[in-house]
Design a protein around this motif. Structure first.
Motif, PDB file in Angstrom:
ATOM      1  N   GLY A   1      11.700   1.884   1.426  1.00  0.00           N
ATOM      2  CA  GLY A   1      11.193   1.774   0.056  1.00  0.00           C
ATOM      3  C   GLY A   1      10.105   0.750  -0.127  1.00  0.00           C
ATOM      4  O   GLY A   1       9.367   0.805  -1.102  1.00  0.00           O
ATOM      5  N   GLY A   2      10.009  -0.228   0.792  1.00  0.00           N
ATOM      6  CA  GLY A   2       8.946  -1.215   0.695  1.00  0.00           C
ATOM      7  C   GLY A   2       8.971  -1.963  -0.629  1.00  0.00           C
ATOM      8  O   GLY A   2       9.987  -2.518  -1.041  1.00  0.00           O
ATOM      9  N   THR A   3       7.846  -1.952  -1.321  1.00  0.00           N
ATOM     10  CA  THR A   3       7.722  -2.653  -2.600  1.00  0.00           C
ATOM     11  C   THR A   3       8.767  -2.172  -3.601  1.00  0.00           C
ATOM     12  O   THR A   3       9.324  -2.970  -4.359  1.00  0.00           O
ATOM     13  CB  THR A   3       6.319  -2.429  -3.180  1.00  0.00           C
ATOM     14  OG1 THR A   3       5.347  -2.899  -2.250  1.00  0.00           O
ATOM     15  CG2 THR A   3       6.141  -3.184  -4.483  1.00  0.00           C
ATOM     16  N   CYS A   4       9.018  -0.870  -3.600  1.00  0.00           N
ATOM     17  CA  CYS A   4       9.975  -0.308  -4.554  1.00  0.00           C
ATOM     18  C   CYS A   4      11.379  -0.841  -4.332  1.00  0.00           C
ATOM     19  O   CYS A   4      12.188  -0.920  -5.257  1.00  0.00           O
ATOM     20  CB  CYS A   4       9.974   1.219  -4.465  1.00  0.00           C
ATOM     21  SG  CYS A   4       8.368   1.975  -4.800  1.00  0.00           S
ATOM     22  N   ASP A   5      11.695  -1.214  -3.100  1.00  0.00           N
ATOM     23  CA  ASP A   5      13.009  -1.760  -2.790  1.00  0.00           C
ATOM     24  C   ASP A   5      13.049  -3.270  -2.982  1.00  0.00           C
ATOM     25  O   ASP A   5      14.085  -3.833  -3.335  1.00  0.00           O
ATOM     26  CB  ASP A   5      13.388  -1.421  -1.344  1.00  0.00           C
ATOM     27  CG  ASP A   5      14.760  -1.953  -0.970  1.00  0.00           C
ATOM     28  OD1 ASP A   5      15.751  -1.488  -1.559  1.00  0.00           O
ATOM     29  OD2 ASP A   5      14.841  -2.838  -0.101  1.00  0.00           O
ATOM     30  N   LEU A   6      11.917  -3.924  -2.779  1.00  0.00           N
ATOM     31  CA  LEU A   6      11.870  -5.381  -2.875  1.00  0.00           C
ATOM     32  C   LEU A   6      12.051  -5.854  -4.305  1.00  0.00           C
ATOM     33  O   LEU A   6      12.839  -6.760  -4.584  1.00  0.00           O
ATOM     34  CB  LEU A   6      10.531  -5.891  -2.328  1.00  0.00           C
ATOM     35  CG  LEU A   6      10.254  -7.387  -2.491  1.00  0.00           C
ATOM     36  CD1 LEU A   6      11.207  -8.211  -1.639  1.00  0.00           C
ATOM     37  CD2 LEU A   6       8.809  -7.717  -2.127  1.00  0.00           C
ATOM     38  N   PHE A   7      11.318  -5.266  -5.238  1.00  0.00           N
ATOM     39  CA  PHE A   7      11.351  -5.737  -6.619  1.00  0.00           C
ATOM     40  C   PHE A   7      12.577  -5.188  -7.347  1.00  0.00           C
ATOM     41  O   PHE A   7      12.747  -3.978  -7.474  1.00  0.00           O
ATOM     42  CB  PHE A   7      10.078  -5.319  -7.359  1.00  0.00           C
ATOM     43  CG  PHE A   7       8.860  -6.081  -6.931  1.00  0.00           C
ATOM     44  CD1 PHE A   7       8.929  -7.425  -6.629  1.00  0.00           C
ATOM     45  CD2 PHE A   7       7.631  -5.446  -6.839  1.00  0.00           C
ATOM     46  CE1 PHE A   7       7.807  -8.130  -6.238  1.00  0.00           C
ATOM     47  CE2 PHE A   7       6.496  -6.145  -6.460  1.00  0.00           C
ATOM     48  CZ  PHE A   7       6.587  -7.490  -6.151  1.00  0.00           C
ATOM     49  N   ARG A   8      13.408  -6.099  -7.865  1.00  0.00           N
ATOM     50  CA  ARG A   8      14.633  -5.714  -8.559  1.00  0.00           C
ATOM     51  C   ARG A   8      14.742  -6.389  -9.929  1.00  0.00           C
ATOM     52  O   ARG A   8      15.827  -6.498 -10.480  1.00  0.00           O
ATOM     53  CB  ARG A   8      15.841  -6.084  -7.702  1.00  0.00           C
ATOM     54  CG  ARG A   8      15.898  -5.368  -6.350  1.00  0.00           C
ATOM     55  CD  ARG A   8      15.981  -3.857  -6.520  1.00  0.00           C
ATOM     56  NE  ARG A   8      16.053  -3.161  -5.239  1.00  0.00           N
ATOM     57  CZ  ARG A   8      17.182  -2.789  -4.663  1.00  0.00           C
ATOM     58  NH1 ARG A   8      18.341  -3.079  -5.236  1.00  0.00           N
ATOM     59  NH2 ARG A   8      17.168  -2.138  -3.511  1.00  0.00           N
ATOM     60  N   TYR A   9      13.637  -6.816 -10.484  1.00  0.00           N
ATOM     61  CA  TYR A   9      13.686  -7.507 -11.777  1.00  0.00           C
ATOM     62  C   TYR A   9      13.934  -6.508 -12.917  1.00  0.00           C
ATOM     63  O   TYR A   9      13.757  -5.299 -12.757  1.00  0.00           O
ATOM     64  CB  TYR A   9      12.402  -8.299 -12.014  1.00  0.00           C
ATOM     65  CG  TYR A   9      11.115  -7.531 -11.870  1.00  0.00           C
ATOM     66  CD1 TYR A   9      10.687  -6.644 -12.864  1.00  0.00           C
ATOM     67  CD2 TYR A   9      10.307  -7.696 -10.754  1.00  0.00           C
ATOM     68  CE1 TYR A   9       9.491  -5.947 -12.747  1.00  0.00           C
ATOM     69  CE2 TYR A   9       9.108  -6.995 -10.638  1.00  0.00           C
ATOM     70  CZ  TYR A   9       8.709  -6.135 -11.632  1.00  0.00           C
ATOM     71  OH  TYR A   9       7.533  -5.451 -11.505  1.00  0.00           O
ATOM     72  N   PRO A  10      14.355  -6.990 -14.089  1.00  0.00           N
ATOM     73  CA  PRO A  10      14.655  -6.092 -15.211  1.00  0.00           C
ATOM     74  C   PRO A  10      13.454  -5.226 -15.592  1.00  0.00           C
ATOM     75  O   PRO A  10      12.330  -5.716 -15.701  1.00  0.00           O
ATOM     76  CB  PRO A  10      15.006  -7.057 -16.351  1.00  0.00           C
ATOM     77  CG  PRO A  10      15.483  -8.288 -15.666  1.00  0.00           C
ATOM     78  CD  PRO A  10      14.650  -8.397 -14.416  1.00  0.00           C
TER      79      PRO A  10
END
Length: 507
Positions: free
Chosen positions: A51-60
């Motif tokens: 997922g790359g960026t999509c997996d890294l960012f988990r903010y609201p």
């Protein structure tokens, strides 16, 4: 999301080694296995999950900052309802894609590439990797490949941009960096200050405002913001009329043309674009608020125009759930953030959405016959290969359009190169440096994160084949015209000695 299935062991040698299992790497894997079916390949991913960026960012509120029809793959129709898709929706789409096409069987997760050295004698890359998960800690080993394709994105996954804030150690609350959002952080009923005005900030602010006691978006200077609907009415009509595949192609082409057209409109008619954006915002929140907080000094698309989905930021401001403050930070105090004006913004949580750090090779030490490759000393041929670096491609997507649109062009060109090498019986190809080419920055935006990092990136030239148009149609035509036999220097396979059994060793 669960981790990607990991094959039992790393291969000793593959024809094509793809680094990164984000959108670019998945696209590259599909292209290699469909357009070069006689070539073996593997995908190495440093993180536990794809997922790359999509997996890294988990903010609201995390979501794509461009529409999903252009961000998704042309070979896997998007069937979700939202055009501005949420992060979890995108991750589920990527997981279904790799499973459908069997790409998951080629992905080695928790496998970080730390170095890659090209041997001209054997025409192979020797790639040093570090694998996590063993009882004895990280283990190093090597893999060789004939062609190395970096799909590592363009920024640092390990660190964001972290400006120094005087007195931050005295702050009694919690400081959060969006790139490393802590699991389980509860902001319900809390006072939140979000520092920043870019894509991350304008996504976090309305999402946190739903449950927080108060949210303040603190910006040093305004950013251009445009509102787009979360659901695309045109897409909904087309999908009712056409099957999934043709509908996806029509919507993708239309949205790409619209986004690229708006970009060029802003560049050619900046005053008209300024008026268009300010009037649209003023209808949402009033002229006074727009004059004070949403009228940048620069022209639209001198820096990226950010998107607020369903105008959620403007709606939260209108409902007085969010306050926007334009000022400079003097320092932190125990109760919050002190501004140069003397005002103190009280906070229980401070989110530092202060931007990214750009990184060309993803912390990979690349060398050719032992000589380090400095990205900034090379031109990027057709937006794909570095000058004077053999059998090496770099995926660099669009910044004014969905990343995937350019990533897909690059992957298709890489496959053309691989097939050209097979037909001509070449062991290696290199775009040779060309005298007389005027060097220019790879990204021509004034954004802070770009200006901080672009000097360390490969350069582009003033003319083909070293120039990227940042226009999908022109780049498509430009790549189609590429004469690989004339533009690439080839090394015949007969002139290269066999690599022997020197494929992998423990470390």
């Amino acid at each position: 999301m669960t981790s990607s299935p990991r094959p039992a062991s790393l291969p000793g040698h593959v024809d094509v080694l793809i680094v990164g299992a984000g959108i670019s790497g998945i696209d590259a894997a599909f292209r290699v296995q469909s357009q070069c079916p006689d070539r073996s390949y593997a995908v190495l991913e440093a993180r536990e999950s794809l997922g790359g960026t999509c997996d890294l960012f988990r903010y609201p509120g995390v979501r794509a900052d461009s529409d999903i029809y252009t961000l998704s793959f042309p070979f896997q129709p998007w069937t979700g309802e939202n055009s501005m898709a949420d992060g979890d929706e995108i991750l589920d789409y990527l997981r279904r894609t790799v499973e459908r096409f069997g790409i998951d069987r080629h992905i080695h997760s928790a496998t970080k590439v730390v170095a890659a050295d090209w041997s001209g004698a054997t025409a192979r890359w020797r790639v040093t990797v570090e694998q996590r998960g063993g009882a004895d800690g990280p283990r190093r080993s090597t893999v060789t490949c004939s062609f190395l394709y970096l799909c590592t994105g363009y920024y640092d996954y390990e660190r964001g941009h972290e400006p120094e804030f005087p007195g931050i150690e005295s702050f009694a609350g919690t400081v959060v960096r969006p790139q490393f959002w802590p699991e389980g952080l509860d902001h319900t009923g809390k006072r939140v200050v979000v520092i920043g005005s870019g894509a991350t900030a304008i996504t976090i602010v309305p999402a946190m405002a739903r449950d927080a006691a108060e949210v303040t978006m603190l910006q040093r200077s305004p950013t251009w913001i445009s509102a787009l609907p979360r659901r695309d009415r045109f897409a909904a009509r087309v999908r009712r009329l056409l099957p999934a595949g043709p509908a996806h192609r029509v919507i993708r082409a239309r949205n790409a043309a619209y986004a690229n057209g708006f970009y060029h409109y802003c560049r050619r008619f900046p005053d008209r674009a300024r008026t268009l954006l300010t009037r649209a915002a003023a209808r949402r929140i009033g002229e006074e608020a727009v004059r004070e907080h949403f009228t940048p000094s620069y022209a639209p698309w001198d820096e990226r125009v950010c998107i607020t989905a369903d105008a959620d930021l403007f709606k939260a401001i209108k409902r007085e759930e969010v306050e926007v403050v334009t000022d400079h930070i003097d320092g932190f105090v125990a109760e919050g953030v002190r501004l140069r004006s003397g005002r103190v913004l009280p906070a229980d949580i401070v989110v530092t959405a202060t931007g990214l750090r750009m990184l060309a090779f993803g912390h990979i030490a690349v060398s050719v016959d032992g000589e380090p490759v400095e990205p900034s000393r090379h031109l990027l041929w057709r937006g794909t290969m570095l000058s004077d670096v053999p059998n090496f491609a770099l995926c660099f997507g669009y910044v004014n359009l969905s990343w995937t649109m350019r990533a897909n062009l690059t992957a298709r060109l890489v496959c053309r190169i691989l097939n050209h090498m097979r037909r001509a019986d070449l062991a290696a190809v290199t775009p040779p440096a060309e005298p007389g080419v005027r060097e220019q920055p790879m990204i021509e935006l004034a954004s802070g994160y770009v200006q901080r990092g672009v000097r360390s990136f490969p350069r582009q030239g003033h003319r083909a084949p070293w120039r990227m148009h940042q226009t999908y149609l022109l780049d498509t035509l430009d790549i189609a015209r590429a004469s690989l036999g004339r533009e690439l220097h080839g090394v015949p396979r007969a002139s290269v000695r066999p690599a022997g059994d020197d494929t992998r060793s423990g470390g």
